[in-house]
Structure formats: structure tokens, C-alpha cells
Design a protein around this motif. Structure first.
Motif, short mmCIF file in Angstrom:
data_model
loop_
_atom_site.label_atom_id
_atom_site.label_comp_id
_atom_site.label_asym_id
_atom_site.label_seq_id
_atom_site.Cartn_x
_atom_site.Cartn_y
_atom_site.Cartn_z
N PHE A 59 40.95 36.94 45.53
CA PHE A 59 41.80 36.77 44.37
C PHE A 59 41.13 35.82 43.36
CE2 PHE A 59 46.27 37.78 46.26
CZ PHE A 59 45.87 39.10 46.43
N ALA A 60 41.62 35.89 42.16
CA ALA A 60 41.08 35.04 41.08
C ALA A 60 41.18 33.56 41.47
CB ALA A 60 41.84 35.29 39.78
N GLY A 61 40.05 32.85 41.36
CA GLY A 61 40.02 31.43 41.68
C GLY A 61 39.71 31.13 43.13
N MET A 62 39.64 32.17 43.97
CA MET A 62 39.45 31.93 45.40
C MET A 62 38.02 32.18 45.86
SD MET A 62 42.35 30.78 46.07
CE MET A 62 42.06 30.51 47.82
N GLU A 63 37.13 32.54 44.94
CA GLU A 63 35.72 32.70 45.31
C GLU A 63 35.10 31.32 45.51
OE1 GLU A 63 33.83 34.91 42.27
OE2 GLU A 63 35.03 36.72 42.57
N VAL A 115 39.55 33.75 34.39
CA VAL A 115 40.10 32.53 33.77
C VAL A 115 41.53 32.79 33.29
CG1 VAL A 115 39.88 30.93 31.83
CG2 VAL A 115 37.83 31.64 33.10
N ARG A 116 41.75 33.93 32.64
CA ARG A 116 43.10 34.25 32.15
C ARG A 116 44.10 34.31 33.33
NH1 ARG A 116 40.29 38.56 29.27
NH2 ARG A 116 39.89 37.96 27.10
N LEU A 117 43.65 34.93 34.40
CA LEU A 117 44.56 35.10 35.53
C LEU A 117 44.84 33.77 36.21
CD1 LEU A 117 46.26 37.00 37.16
CD2 LEU A 117 44.24 37.71 38.45
N ILE A 118 43.82 32.92 36.33
CA ILE A 118 44.03 31.59 36.92
C ILE A 118 45.00 30.80 36.06
CG2 ILE A 118 42.92 29.39 37.42
CD1 ILE A 118 40.41 30.93 38.22
N ALA A 149 42.73 42.71 29.81
CA ALA A 149 41.87 42.65 31.00
C ALA A 149 41.18 43.98 31.25
CB ALA A 149 42.69 42.25 32.21
N GLU A 150 40.01 43.91 31.92
CA GLU A 150 39.23 45.10 32.22
C GLU A 150 38.90 45.22 33.71
OE1 GLU A 150 35.72 45.07 29.83
OE2 GLU A 150 36.79 44.59 27.97
N THR A 151 39.13 44.18 34.48
CA THR A 151 38.75 44.17 35.90
C THR A 151 39.89 44.74 36.73
OG1 THR A 151 37.53 42.14 35.40
CG2 THR A 151 37.78 42.74 37.73
N SER A 152 39.65 45.86 37.43
CA SER A 152 40.73 46.58 38.11
C SER A 152 41.39 45.75 39.20
CB SER A 152 40.19 47.88 38.69
OG SER A 152 39.15 47.62 39.62
N GLU A 153 40.57 45.03 40.01
CA GLU A 153 41.18 44.27 41.10
C GLU A 153 42.03 43.12 40.59
OE1 GLU A 153 36.68 43.22 41.26
OE2 GLU A 153 37.97 44.92 40.70
N TYR A 154 41.64 42.54 39.42
CA TYR A 154 42.47 41.49 38.84
C TYR A 154 43.74 42.07 38.22
CZ TYR A 154 38.56 38.22 39.48
OH TYR A 154 37.57 37.44 40.02
N LEU A 155 43.65 43.28 37.74
CA LEU A 155 44.83 43.93 37.19
C LEU A 155 45.88 44.14 38.28
CD1 LEU A 155 43.17 46.56 34.83
CD2 LEU A 155 44.78 44.78 34.13
N LEU A 190 45.97 44.60 46.62
CA LEU A 190 47.04 44.00 47.41
C LEU A 190 47.16 44.77 48.72
CD1 LEU A 190 49.67 43.56 44.56
CD2 LEU A 190 47.98 41.91 45.36
N SER A 191 47.11 44.08 49.83
CA SER A 191 47.14 44.75 51.14
C SER A 191 48.51 45.36 51.42
CB SER A 191 46.77 43.76 52.24
OG SER A 191 47.82 42.83 52.43
N THR A 192 48.51 46.38 52.27
CA THR A 192 49.76 47.02 52.66
C THR A 192 50.69 46.02 53.33
OG1 THR A 192 48.61 49.12 53.00
CG2 THR A 192 50.76 48.89 54.05
N GLU A 193 50.13 45.16 54.18
CA GLU A 193 50.95 44.17 54.88
C GLU A 193 51.62 43.21 53.90
OE1 GLU A 193 48.10 45.99 57.45
OE2 GLU A 193 47.81 44.87 55.57
N THR A 194 50.85 42.77 52.88
CA THR A 194 51.41 41.85 51.88
C THR A 194 52.55 42.51 51.12
OG1 THR A 194 49.32 40.68 51.61
CG2 THR A 194 50.88 40.55 49.78
#
Length: 613
Positions: A59-63, A115-118, A149-155, A190-194
Motif C-alpha cells: 500500500f501507499a507509504g508502506m514500501e 503522495v496524494r494517497l498518503i 491518479a494513473e496507478t491502478s493498484e493505488y486506485l 485489496l485481498s479477498t479476505e480483507t
């Protein structure tokens, strides 16, 4: 002092035993297939993900920060935000770090999105139900995020956090739709479990009154409508949990508004125009009809479905079709879909167990004791093999449907309800089933009660029940002697006395089935109080249970024999000896379990007076 110590010890043991009973609740369910609640649609989470491929990106900020850049410092700062107690001084410092990262000139589009997402997530972490200002700020930023935004996983992550904001603000319908859409969105981060956990938090077990109030809002897509109806029609009969909360038992009448759901389905039929959608619409209609107590309506819907439709083999359809027939008293009509459900490779373990237990009900109604034993025995084996089957239906949402794991249905079948001929037929047809020993043992007990001791002894010996086999041989000899036709009267009386004395000396050892029952049998014998049966079934059950109590009680049977000896021998020594033993037998019988309290008391008084006179 010794007496006081003994009293204290017994008091402690009694208290300990009572505490153990209260702490370790037992499953006392029986004939659950006679309850309307049992036949409700199976509980479902209505989460269908198919084979959607998902992403698994941090997730954003977790790298993990790889440099000393402003963005790396922002990532490191974000990761140090405490889970609780996000104080204003920390927030101010974090905003300065955020501003520095935002002003960095050489950010890639992915980094700008991060940055926007954080930024939005910082507001989310700072907000709460009591402090809604930061949540509203996060909501605005997350709503604007997809536009730039353009990044699919962040979307997909942003959509998840937006749903979280909606949830915290009490806008559960908006939150739920986002979670549902992400479940089936290819590439979602987003995982199925989440998502499943989030849906459970958002809706609880059946969505509650809020879901009903906003039901029409879910008819924007077929997936949303199907989810809402499946959830709102979940059965509500978790009485174990409610009992502990001091609430009354739930009833079927607490169903969602039948008319509203039907009108919404009719109004939005266009959502289900596809071949699969037509099947889904039929299933939803059947769920609604059954949940509202209209089995005939469910049957009419099922009849409209083409016979070659693939979803006729769907476990949910098979269960509801069987339910509709059973509740309409068409028991033969219920049998076929239940057998298909039981044998289907698509059925879960819980669904197979529900089908097996339902078939016990069908065969009880149609008088097929052999097949009833077969499925009841299968359930007993499965209940002990698979530890998933708990002894309380308190957490109903984790189970498709609740079936009685007590095993008392099988116990009563073997011990009283099924004819001896049915036990023999079962053993001829199903001699290799697991746990078939119970049926053989039960047959031996039933034969002993019918005074067929020699055959009972042979069965016990084959089962390696040596003590019972030896005892049966002794009883057989005593019984044969007592019923010899050529004995003089005085020898006949003596033989009857010896037979009765032996029986009374072995309580629970001649006619009682110690393989089936522990100390809880009296809880299973409540036919006189079971209001779920027809009048004819009720009277038949009462007769079964009375006959069982009389035939399995060694002291009572001994008393009946001794009473004859007293009547025949009179004041002779044998007569007086028989009277003394008869009184001892009567006083050894538990009137709470056996009943006949007035009859026992009267007999005791009569014999006692006779002896004194």
C-alpha cells in the motif's frame, strides 16, 4: 469433626459438578427438521469472487525507504504513525514532511499518486467517529483521487479507504457497494479476505434494519441487488446466542418485507436479463418467498425454471426446492432434491449434513425407518469425524444451516421408534457402514426387552461385549426356568422371584442401552411437550417414550414380576420376601426420570401396609 469434613467435601463436589454442567453446555436439539426455522434458506455471505486475479502490491507509504529523499522520509514517517492516539503535534510534523515530498520536482506519476494517497490516509488516520472533520477531508481527497491518479493498484486501494471513510461516517450502503465491486474487479489490490472481513463488519449477519431501509439503492446493478437480497433473507434463529443475552427466541415472522422485495425484483427485471441472471433472479425470488413463509410461492417460481437449466443443480436451489415441498407437506417431492444435494460434488460438508438431516425428517414423515437410520447414522459418524460441527448454533453466520449434532434422533430411533424388523433390515442392507455396531448393539438391547435373551447374547458375543453376553445367558436361563410349563406352582413362584431378583440386581445392565445414553436421556424424552408434531405424531411419540421407559427400567420390570409372586404366594415366606424386594425396587426408581410417581407411591404404601398387617 469427621462428619463436618465429609459434609464440606460433598458440598464442594456437588458445587464443582454443578459448575461443570453449567460451564459445559450440551447439545439438546432433537427432531430439528420439524421446526420451520430449519427449512429457511441457507445462511450465506453472498460473496462470489469467481476466478478474478488480484494484485499484491504494498500500500501507499508502506514500501521500505531506499534513500534519503523527501518521499522516502514521508514513507518512513507514515509508517511510524501509532495505531492509536494520533496527537496533533505528530500530525503537524507529518504535514511538513508531506509538503516537502509534494514539492519534490522529479517525482514520477506513480510517486505523485503515492503522495496524494498518503495525504488522504493521514487525514483518515487522524479522524474518528467522534472527530469527523479529518474524515470529511479524507473523503473529499479520496473522491478526487481517481480523477488525477494513473496507478491502478493505488486506485483500488483508494477505493478501499474511501469505503472505510463511508463506514466510519455511517454511510454503510456506499461502503458496501465499493467492497462488493472490488471483490470482482480484476487486478484489485485489496485481498479477498480483507474485503470479506470489511463486508462482515459493514453488514453484520443480515444487514439489519438499515439494509432493508436502503434496499432499493442496491438495485443499480445485478450484483448489488443479489447481495442485498441474499443477506436480508438470511435465517435468524441463533437462539443459543440470544438466550445468553437474555433475549427471546427469534421467530420466522421477523422476515424482511416480502412485498417490497417482490416489487423491486419485478421493477428491475432488466438487471437479470442474461441467462445466468435469470437463474439468479429465480433463486432470489425463492429465497424471498421461503423467508416470508410462502413455500407455495417458492414452488411456483421453481416450476417456471426450464428442466434443463444448469442451475437446477445448484445446492442453494436444491435446498430451497426441497424446503418448499416439505413445508407444503409434499414429503416425496422433497426427497429427490435432497438426495441430489447430498450426493452432489458441489455441496459443502455443511450442505450435505443439512440434506442428510432433512432426509431424516422426510423418512420420518413417510415411515421409512430403515433409510432414516441410514442418514442418522451417517450424521453421527460425520459429527465425530469433523470437529467443525460444534454443539451450539450460537455463531450461525459461520454455518450454512444448523442441524442437531446431539445424536438423540438416532438414539431414539434405535432405542424405541424404529421397529425391530427395521433394525434387522438395515443390518442386511448396510452392514458395512461406519458405526454400524451401534445398530447391532441396539438390536440386542431391543431383543432383550422382548425376552429374546439367547439371540441377544449371540449378538453381544459377536460384538465382543462379553459382560453383557454372559449376563444375557444367565437371564435366558432364569427366564426359561420361570416360564417352564411343567413346574409346580411353588417352584414357578420361586423361579419368578429369582428371575426378578437378578434383574433388579443389575440396574442399567439388562434392558438399558448403555452404548447410546449417558446421564442425559431424560432431556431427550420430551415428546409430551414437543408441539411441533401433528396430533397423531404427538400421541404416537408419547406412547413410544412411555414404552421405552417401562421396558428399559430393570427395577420396574422386577417389581411387576414380584407383584405377581406376592399375589400368588400370599403370607408365605416367599410372598413376604418378594414384597420386601418389590418395595426396595420401587424406592430405587427415579420418579423424575421414570415418572409414574403417584403409581409408585401407591404401590409402595400398599405393599408396606400388607407387610405390617
Amino acid at each position: 469433626m469427621t462428619i463436618l469434613v465429609r459434609i464440606a467435601a460433598w458440598s464442594f463436589l456437588s458445587f464443582f459438578g454443578l459448575s461443570l454442567v453449567l460451564a459445559c453446555a450440551f447439545d439438546n436439539t432433537l427432531r430439528e427438521y420439524l421446526s420451520l426455522q430449519f427449512w429457511l434458506p441457507m445462511a450465506t455471505r453472498a460473496v462470489h469472487t469467481g476466478t478474478v486475479e488480484r494484485s499484491s502490491t504494498p500500500f501507499a507509504g508502506m514500501e521500505k525507504a531506499q534513500s534519503d529523499s523527501p518521499l522516502a522520509k514521508l514513507q518512513a514517517a507514515y509508517q511510524t504513525i501509532p495505531a492509536d492516539d494520533f496527537v496533533p503535534t505528530e500530525a503537524a510534523e507529518l504535514q511538513r514532511t508531506l509538503a516537502a515530498a509534494r514539492s519534490q520536482k522529479n517525482l514520477t506519476s506513480r510517486e505523485r499518486d503515492q503522495v496524494r494517497l498518503i495525504d488522504a490516509k493521514i487525514d483518515l488516520r487522524a479522524g474518528s467517529v467522534e472527530n469527523a472533520g479529518p474524515l470529511l477531508s479524507a473523503k473529499k481527497k479520496l473522491t478526487e483521487f481517481p480523477k488525477v491518479a494513473e496507478t491502478s493498484e493505488y486506485l483500488s486501494e483508494a477505493r478501499g479507504w474511501l469505503a472505510r471513510v463511508y463506514f466510519l461516517l455511517g454511510e454503510h450502503t456506499a461502503a458496501g457497494k465499493i467492497y462488493l465491486d472490488e471483490l470482482n474487479r480484476t487486478g484489485s489490490n485489496l485481498s479477498t479476505e480483507t474485503l470479506a472481513t470489511s463486508l462482515k463488519m459493514n453488514y453484520g449477519y443480515d444487514g439489519g434494519l438499515e439494509l432493508v431501509a436502503h434496499l432499493d439503492e442496491y438495485f443499480d446493478t445485478a450484483e448489488h441487488a443479489a447481495f442485498a437480497i441474499q443477506l436480508v433473507t438470511n435465517p435468524r434463529w441463533d437462539w443459543s446466542f440470544r438466550y445468553h443475552q437474555g433475549e427471546p427466541d427469534p421467530i420466522v415472522a421477523s422476515s424482511p418485507p416480502y412485498g417490497l422485495i417482490q416489487s423491486l425484483l419485478e421493477k428491475h427485471r432488466d438487471l437479470f436479463r442474461s441467462k445466468e441472471g435469470a437463474g439468479a433472479l429465480a433463486l432470489l425470488g425463492m429465497r424471498t418467498a421461503l423467508r416470508a413463509g410462502d413455500p407455495a410461492g417458492a414452488t411456483r417460481i421453481a416450476a417456471k425454471i426450464p428442466t434443463n437449466a444448469a442451475f437446477r443443480g445448484d445446492p442453494d436451489f436444491l435446498w430451497m426446492s426441497a424446503s418448499a415441498h416439505f413445508l407444503s407437506r409434499d414429503y416425496d417431492g422433497a426427497k429427490r432434491p435432497l438426495l441430489r444435494l447430498f450426493r452432489s460434488p458441489r455441496s459443502s460438508d455443511d450442505e450435505k449434513a443439512a440434506a442428510a438431516y432433512a432426509l431424516c425428517g422426510v423418512y420420518r414423515k413417510t415411515g421409512n425407518s430403515v433409510e432414516q437410520i441410514r442418514f442418522a447414522l451417517w450424521l453421527r459418524t460425520e459429527a465425530r469425524r469433523d470437529v467443525r460441527y460444534i454443539s451450539s448454533p450460537g455463531i450461525i453466520e459461520d454455518r450454512s444451516i444448523y442441524w442437531a449434532t446431539s445424536g438423540w434422533d438416532l438414539n431414539l430411533l434405535l432405542d424405541a421408534e424404529a421397529p425391530i424388523a427395521a433394525l434387522r433390515t438395515f443390518l442386511e442392507r448396510h452392514s458395512r457402514m461406519p458405526d454400524v455396531r451401534l445398530v447391532r448393539y441396539g438390536l440386542a438391547v431391543r431383543l432383550a426387552r422382548a425376552n429374546q435373551y439367547e439371540e441377544a447374547a449371540r449378538i453381544y458375543a459377536a460384538l465382543n461385549a462379553r459382560v453383557r453376553a454372559s449376563r444375557m445367558r444367565e437371564v435366558a436361563a432364569l427366564y426359561k426356568r420361570a416360564h417352564a410349563a411343567d413346574l409346580p406352582l411353588n417352584e414357578h413362584q420361586e423361579a419368578t422371584y429369582n428371575f426378578a431378583r437378578f434383574i433388579s440386581a443389575h440396574p442399567d445392565g439388562v434392558y438399558f442401552n448403555d452404548e447410546l445414553w449417558g446421564g442425559l436421556q431424560r432431556y431427550a424424552l420430551f415428546g409430551s411437550r414437543d408441539g411441533r408434531m401433528t396430533r397423531a405424531e404427538h400421541l404416537k411419540q408419547i406412547a413410544f417414550e412411555r414404552k421405552l421407559k417401562d421396558e428399559q427400567e430393570e427395577r420396574w420390570r422386577a417389581y411387576l414380576l414380584l407383584r405377581e409372586v406376592v399375589a400368588q404366594a400370599g403370607k408365605a415366606d416367599l410372598g413376604r420376601k418378594a414384597a420386601v424386594l418389590a418395595i426396595r425396587c420401587l424406592r430405587g426408581i427415579s420418579s423424575e426420570r421414570f415418572e409414574r410417581a403417584n403409581e409408585i407411591r401407591a404401590a409402595d404404601i400398599q405393599l408396606s401396609r400388607w407387610l405390617r398387617s
